[in-house]
Design an enzyme around this catalytic site. Structure first.
Site, PDB file in Angstrom:
ATOM      1  CG  ASP A  40     -54.386  -0.657 -71.851  1.00  0.00           C
ATOM      2  OD1 ASP A  40     -53.692   0.441 -72.093  1.00  0.00           O
ATOM      3  OD2 ASP A  40     -55.602  -0.498 -72.499  1.00  0.00           O
ATOM      4  CG  HIS A 244     -24.751   2.590 -64.831  1.00  0.00           C
ATOM      5  ND1 HIS A 244     -24.803   1.735 -64.228  1.00  0.00           N
ATOM      6  CD2 HIS A 244     -23.993   2.185 -65.938  1.00  0.00           C
ATOM      7  CE1 HIS A 244     -24.028   0.680 -64.554  1.00  0.00           C
ATOM      8  NE2 HIS A 244     -23.414   1.001 -65.655  1.00  0.00           N
ATOM      9  CG  ASP A 261     -21.724   3.362 -73.253  1.00  0.00           C
ATOM     10  OD1 ASP A 261     -21.879   2.564 -74.250  1.00  0.00           O
ATOM     11  OD2 ASP A 261     -21.212   2.726 -72.009  1.00  0.00           O
ATOM     12  CG  ASP A 272     -21.281  -1.660 -75.097  1.00  0.00           C
ATOM     13  OD1 ASP A 272     -21.543  -0.373 -75.009  1.00  0.00           O
ATOM     14  OD2 ASP A 272     -20.779  -2.371 -74.281  1.00  0.00           O
ATOM     15  CG  HIS A 351     -15.842   0.621 -65.868  1.00  0.00           C
ATOM     16  ND1 HIS A 351     -15.284   0.015 -66.792  1.00  0.00           N
ATOM     17  CD2 HIS A 351     -16.158   1.813 -65.766  1.00  0.00           C
ATOM     18  CE1 HIS A 351     -14.840   1.190 -67.579  1.00  0.00           C
ATOM     19  NE2 HIS A 351     -15.329   2.073 -66.947  1.00  0.00           N
ATOM     20  CG  HIS A 355     -19.131  -6.281 -71.276  1.00  0.00           C
ATOM     21  ND1 HIS A 355     -19.895  -6.448 -72.420  1.00  0.00           N
ATOM     22  CD2 HIS A 355     -18.951  -4.883 -71.334  1.00  0.00           C
ATOM     23  CE1 HIS A 355     -20.425  -5.100 -72.848  1.00  0.00           C
ATOM     24  NE2 HIS A 355     -19.998  -4.363 -72.007  1.00  0.00           N
ATOM     25  CG  HIS A 362     -23.414  -6.362 -69.799  1.00  0.00           C
ATOM     26  ND1 HIS A 362     -23.720  -5.403 -68.745  1.00  0.00           N
ATOM     27  CD2 HIS A 362     -22.688  -5.249 -70.571  1.00  0.00           C
ATOM     28  CE1 HIS A 362     -23.490  -4.221 -68.628  1.00  0.00           C
ATOM     29  NE2 HIS A 362     -22.498  -4.128 -69.724  1.00  0.00           N
ATOM     30  CD  GLU A 385     -17.127  -1.288 -71.513  1.00  0.00           C
ATOM     31  OE1 GLU A 385     -17.582  -0.300 -71.159  1.00  0.00           O
ATOM     32  OE2 GLU A 385     -17.613  -2.256 -71.753  1.00  0.00           O
ATOM     33  CE1 TYR A 389     -16.071   6.782 -67.066  1.00  0.00           C
ATOM     34  CE2 TYR A 389     -14.540   5.362 -65.708  1.00  0.00           C
ATOM     35  CZ  TYR A 389     -15.361   5.627 -66.875  1.00  0.00           C
ATOM     36  OH  TYR A 389     -15.670   4.764 -67.822  1.00  0.00           O
ATOM     37  NE  ARG A 407     -17.771   3.577 -70.780  1.00  0.00           N
ATOM     38  CZ  ARG A 407     -18.520   4.171 -70.378  1.00  0.00           C
ATOM     39  NH1 ARG A 407     -18.107   4.888 -69.041  1.00  0.00           N
ATOM     40  NH2 ARG A 407     -19.936   4.593 -70.551  1.00  0.00           N
ATOM     41  CD  GLU A 409     -18.350  -0.033 -74.539  1.00  0.00           C
ATOM     42  OE1 GLU A 409     -19.062   0.892 -74.374  1.00  0.00           O
ATOM     43  OE2 GLU A 409     -18.493  -1.268 -74.112  1.00  0.00           O
TER      44      GLU A 409
HETATM   45  N1  GLY Z   1     -22.833   0.511 -72.379  1.00  0.00           N
HETATM   46  C1  GLY Z   1     -22.723  -0.745 -71.331  1.00  0.00           C
HETATM   47  C2  GLY Z   1     -21.603  -1.260 -71.076  1.00  0.00           C
HETATM   48  O1  GLY Z   1     -20.643  -0.341 -71.623  1.00  0.00           O
HETATM   49  O2  GLY Z   1     -21.032  -2.050 -70.697  1.00  0.00           O
HETATM   50 MN    MN Z   2     -19.530  -2.256 -72.597  1.00  0.00          MN
HETATM   51 MN    MN Z   3     -20.765   0.901 -73.673  1.00  0.00          MN
END
Ligand code: GLY
Ligand code: MN
Ligand code: MN
Length: 439
Positions: A40, A244, A261, A272, A351, A355, A362, A385, A389, A407, A409
Site C-alpha cells: 500500500d 544505463h 552521470d 544532467d 548514443h 537532448h 529528456h 554529452e 565506450y 562521458r 556532459e
Molecule cells: N542522464 C540521462 C542522460 O544523460 O541522457
Molecule cells: Mn543527458
Molecule cells: Mn546524463
C-alpha cells in the site's frame, strides 16, 4: 529576475497558452496519477510537468481547464476538497478557495464535479485539447462527454468536432525557457556541480559505488533539491561502458576511473551532468589520452551550440573528433566521412550527443521539423554529452583498451549571442579534476 515573479510568470504562461489555443477551444489537462510502489506504499508523488508548467499546483487528483473567453472563467481548476480529517493524514490541501486565491484560477470546483461542469465548456467549444492515452480511466469519461456534446452540434450549431493534442502547443512553449525557469535551472546546475565535486573528492579505491551515490544524494538534498532528476549512474571501471548502469554496487579498484552521470531536480527543473575521473589518483597516461579525445569532442560540440545552428550540428562536430580519436587508437579504419557513413564508430559510441533539458531530463520539444534538424534558438537548453565506450567483451579492441567508458556532459543554454554553459562550475579540465581526485 528573482524567484518572486512566480505568480506573474504563471499568469503569463497561461495567457500565452490561451492565446495559442484560441477562441472556440477548451483544453483539459490532468494532474499525474498516483502510482503504487509496493503493497500500500506509493511512489513519492511528482506532478505532471505540463500540468505544473501552467498551474504551479502540486496536488494529485486535480484537473485544469482552459477555455479562452468563456463567460464562466477561462482558467478553471478541479481539486480535492478541504477535509480536516484527511489533512491530518496526508497534509494540507489548497481546496477550491486556495485554487482561486493562491493559484489564480478564475473558478474552482471540487474534483467530483468535473463531469457535471465539463459539458458547459464542451458545448461552447469546437476543438478540445486533451492528451489522449495517458490516463485510460479519464479518457473514457472525457470521450463520453465529448461524444454527447458533439451529438448536439447539428441542432445548436456549436460543440466539439476535433480532439487536439495540447502537447503540440505546450511543448513548443516549454522548449523555450523563460527567465524564471532559467533561474531554477542554474540553481539545479549549481547544486549538481557541488555533488560532482564532492564525489571526485571522496572516491577512493576500496569504496563501493553506492557510497559515492550517497554523497551525491546528500549534496542534492542538503541544498534543497528534491533529489536526482533520474537514477544516478555511478559506474566504476568496466561498468562505465554499460550505458544505463544504475545498480551502483561494485567495489572500486585502484587505477580505475569512475563515471558519474547525476543531476538533481530543483523546484521541478532538471540538471544532467556527467563526469569521468580517476579514483583517488591522477589520470594514467592511457586514461589521459582517452579522456582528452572525449573532452575535445565535447568542446567542439559546445562550440557549435549557437543560435541559428542546427540541433544536429552539435552532434556532427563532436562525432568527427571522436571518430578521429577512434582511428588513432586503431578501433576503426577509413576516412572520417567513410566511418561516419558506414556507422562503424557505433560499436564505441552508440548514443546521440544532445537532448533537450528542462522540467524533464529528456525534455519535450521536436528535434526535427518536417524531417529536417531544427535550428537552435535563444532560450533552448540542451545537453552536450559525447562519450567513448569500449566494453570488456569487445573483441574488436586491443586488450589494453577494454573495460573503459568515458562521458563528459554539460547543460548548455542558447543565448542571443552564443551560449551559456550552465554547468560550467563542474570541473572537467584535467588539472582541475586532478586537483580534486589527487589533491
Ligand atoms: N542522464 C540521462 C542522460 O544523460 O541522457
Ligand atoms: Mn543527458
Ligand atoms: Mn546524463
Amino acid at each position: 529576475m528573482g524567484l518572486n515573479g512566480k505568480a506573474e510568470t504563471y499568469r503569463a504562461r497561461r495567457s500565452r497558452f490561451l492565446e495559442a489555443i484560441g477562441e472556440g477551444a477548451t483544453a483539459i489537462l490532468p494532474s499525474a496519477p498516483v502510482a503504487l510502489r509496493s503493497g500500500d506504499v506509493e511512489f513519492i508523488y511528482r506532478q505532471d510537468s505540463d500540468f505544473y508548467y501552467l498551474t504551479g499546483f502540486e496536488e494529485p487528483e486535480s484537473i485544469a481547464l482552459f477555455s479562452p473567453g468563456h463567460p464562466d472563467g477561462q482558467f478553471v481548476m478541479f481539486v480535492r476538497p478541504r477535509d480536516k480529517e484527511r489533512e491530518t493524514w496526508t497534509g494540507k490541501r489548497a481546496g477550491i478557495e486556495g485554487a482561486m486565491v493562491e493559484y489564480g484560477a478564475d473558478k474552482a470546483y471540487v474534483i467530483d464535479e468535473f463531469e457535471k461542469i465539463l459539458p458547459r465548456y464542451l458545448e461552447k467549444s469546437e476543438r478540445i485539447h486533451y492528451p489522449l492515452a495517458r490516463n485510460e480511466h479519464l479518457d473514457e469519461r472525457v470521450l463520453k462527454l465529448i461524444h454527447s456534446s458533439s451529438a448536439m452540434r447539428p441542432r445548436i450549431g456549436s460543440g466539439p468536432y476535433a480532439i487536439v493534442d495540447p502537447r503540440e502547443v505546450l511543448h513548443e512553449a516549454r522548449l523555450r525557457k523563460d527567465p524564471f525557469e532559467l533561474e531554477l535551472m542554474r540553481r539545479a546546475a549549481a547544486i549538481s556541480a557541488e555533488a560532482h565535486k564532492a564525489a571526485m573528492n571522496k572516491a577512493r579505491p576500496g569504496m563501493k559505488e553506492w557510497q559515492i551515490e550517497a554523497e551525491v544524494d546528500y549534496a542534492f538534498r542538503s541544498r534543497g533539491a528534491t533529489g536526482p532528476s533520474y537514477p544516478s549512474i555511478v559506474a566504476s571501471g568496466p561498468n562505465a561502458a554499460i550505458l544505463h548502469h544504475i545498480e551502483n554496487r561494485r567495489e572500486m579498484r585502484a587505477g580505475e576511473m569512475l563515471l558519474i552521470d547525476a543531476g538533481c531536480e530543483y523546484e521541478f527543473y532538471a540538471s544532467d551532468i556527467t563526469r569521468t575521473f580517476p579514483i583517488g589518483a591522477k589520470f594514467s597516461e592511457l586514461q589521459r589520452h582517452l579522456y582528452s579525445i572525449v573532452l575535445e569532442a565535447q568542446l567542439k560540440g559546445i562550440e557549435r551550440a549557437l543560435p541559428d545552428a542546427r540541433f544536429d550540428d552539435v552532434h556532427d562536430a563532436a562525432l568527427r573528433v571522436l571518430v578521429d580519436g577512434m582511428r588513432d587508437l586503431g578501433l576503426v579504419t577509413g576516412s572520417t566521412d567513410e566511418i561516419i557513413e558506414k556507422g562503424s564508430y557505433r560499436r564505441f559510441y552508440k548514443h546521440r550527443t544532445s537532448h533537450w533539458l528542462g522540467m524533464d531530463v529528456h525534455d519535450v520539444g521536436l528535434y526535427k521539423i518536417r524531417g529536417e534538424s531544427r535550428k537552435l534558438e535563444p532560450g533552448m537548453v540542451l545537453t552536450v554529452e559525447p562519450g567513448l565506450y569500449i566494453d570488456e567483451a569487445c573483441d574488436e579492441a586491443p586488450a589494453r583498451l577494454r573495460g573503459v567508458g568515458i562521458r563528459i556532459e554539460d547543460d548548455v543554454l542558447i543565448t542571443e549571442t552564443g551560449h551559456e554553459i550552465i554547468t560550467a562550475a563542474t570541473p572537467k579540465q584535467i588539472a582541475d579534476v586532478e586537483a580534486l581526485t589527487a589533491g
